[in-house]
Design a protein around this motif. Sequence first.
Motif, PDB file in Angstrom:
ATOM      1  N   PRO A  51       1.509   2.988  -4.686  1.00 26.33           N
ATOM      2  CA  PRO A  51       1.286   4.404  -5.034  1.00 26.33           C
ATOM      3  C   PRO A  51       2.573   5.149  -5.365  1.00 26.33           C
ATOM      4  O   PRO A  51       2.610   5.977  -6.270  1.00 26.33           O
ATOM      5  CB  PRO A  51       0.612   5.003  -3.792  1.00 26.33           C
ATOM      6  CG  PRO A  51       0.132   3.860  -3.000  1.00 26.33           C
ATOM      7  CD  PRO A  51       0.990   2.683  -3.355  1.00 26.33           C
TER       8      PRO A  51
ATOM      9  N   TYR B 258       8.657  -0.264  -6.337  1.00 22.05           N
ATOM     10  CA  TYR B 258       7.667  -1.336  -6.181  1.00 22.05           C
ATOM     11  C   TYR B 258       8.322  -2.653  -5.770  1.00 22.05           C
ATOM     12  O   TYR B 258       7.863  -3.326  -4.867  1.00 22.05           O
ATOM     13  CB  TYR B 258       6.856  -1.541  -7.457  1.00 22.05           C
ATOM     14  CG  TYR B 258       5.744  -2.520  -7.237  1.00 22.05           C
ATOM     15  CD1 TYR B 258       4.623  -2.155  -6.513  1.00 22.05           C
ATOM     16  CD2 TYR B 258       5.847  -3.825  -7.697  1.00 22.05           C
ATOM     17  CE1 TYR B 258       3.608  -3.061  -6.259  1.00 22.05           C
ATOM     18  CE2 TYR B 258       4.843  -4.744  -7.457  1.00 22.05           C
ATOM     19  CZ  TYR B 258       3.720  -4.357  -6.737  1.00 22.05           C
ATOM     20  OH  TYR B 258       2.725  -5.254  -6.481  1.00 22.05           O
TER      21      TYR B 258
ATOM     22  N   TRP C 250       0.819  -1.210   0.000  1.00 17.06           N
ATOM     23  CA  TRP C 250       0.000   0.000   0.000  1.00 17.06           C
ATOM     24  C   TRP C 250       0.855   1.263   0.000  1.00 17.06           C
ATOM     25  O   TRP C 250       0.369   2.343  -0.303  1.00 17.06           O
ATOM     26  CB  TRP C 250      -0.961   0.005   1.194  1.00 17.06           C
ATOM     27  CG  TRP C 250      -1.912  -1.151   1.109  1.00 17.06           C
ATOM     28  CD1 TRP C 250      -1.921  -2.258   1.900  1.00 17.06           C
ATOM     29  CD2 TRP C 250      -2.930  -1.343   0.134  1.00 17.06           C
ATOM     30  NE1 TRP C 250      -2.899  -3.127   1.485  1.00 17.06           N
ATOM     31  CE2 TRP C 250      -3.542  -2.584   0.393  1.00 17.06           C
ATOM     32  CE3 TRP C 250      -3.396  -0.588  -0.939  1.00 17.06           C
ATOM     33  CZ2 TRP C 250      -4.590  -3.089  -0.372  1.00 17.06           C
ATOM     34  CZ3 TRP C 250      -4.441  -1.102  -1.698  1.00 17.06           C
ATOM     35  CH2 TRP C 250      -5.017  -2.323  -1.418  1.00 17.06           C
ATOM     36  N   VAL C 251       2.108   1.125   0.324  1.00 15.59           N
ATOM     37  CA  VAL C 251       3.052   2.238   0.214  1.00 15.59           C
ATOM     38  C   VAL C 251       3.791   2.152  -1.120  1.00 15.59           C
ATOM     39  O   VAL C 251       3.941   3.137  -1.841  1.00 15.59           O
ATOM     40  CB  VAL C 251       4.068   2.223   1.393  1.00 15.59           C
ATOM     41  CG1 VAL C 251       5.133   3.286   1.189  1.00 15.59           C
ATOM     42  CG2 VAL C 251       3.349   2.412   2.712  1.00 15.59           C
TER      43      VAL C 251
END
Length: 199
Positions: A88, A145, A84-85
């Motif tokens: 984005p 990522y 979730w970090v």
Amino acid sequence: CIFFFKYTATTEIYTLSLRDALPILKEEKSRVRKSHSHRHDLAGEHPAGDAGQMVLLALFAGAMLLDIIVLKLSAFLRYAVGVWVRFPLAAVFFIGGYLLIRSSHKIVFGEERETPVVIKEGPFSRIRHPMYTGILLMYIGGLAYSMSIVALPVFAAAVLFYVFIAGYEGKLLEKKFGDEYREYKKGTGLFFPRIGGKQ
């Protein structure tokens, strides 16, 4: 039997055997590859630039996959920094890089100028090589990522490669435009906007 599309005023569809289509595809590939070689308004690029970029991209993707699937050296980082970090953050770099590449490409290749000029519009008003900046931002997105330690050396090699080809292209531009390009260099950064002082 394969379908072959030819783009003209209207799109025509041909049905050809593979044997008949291969010479046409080779001719089309050659035409696309040389599509900007006739442009007198462009200074040129490094002869190994395209091939080098593709090799580095393949090595980078391979290093990330090797790390994620086989070696798993960066698994602890992926667990420490949740998806979730990472997602984005990676999306910001990918989208930003893509938009920078797209706008720069459109400015350079969108129209053929009658008189060659140093391009100073859009992102070129602040950065001399915004397309390379966009590509490097996308590499950073991949690192953000994957959190891949294994891909870091390939990223470092990519940075050095882009510095090298940007230097080569800068010399071509300086040879073609002389003082105008040297003056332009004073107010712009190589890959990122100049904050102050020399870059």
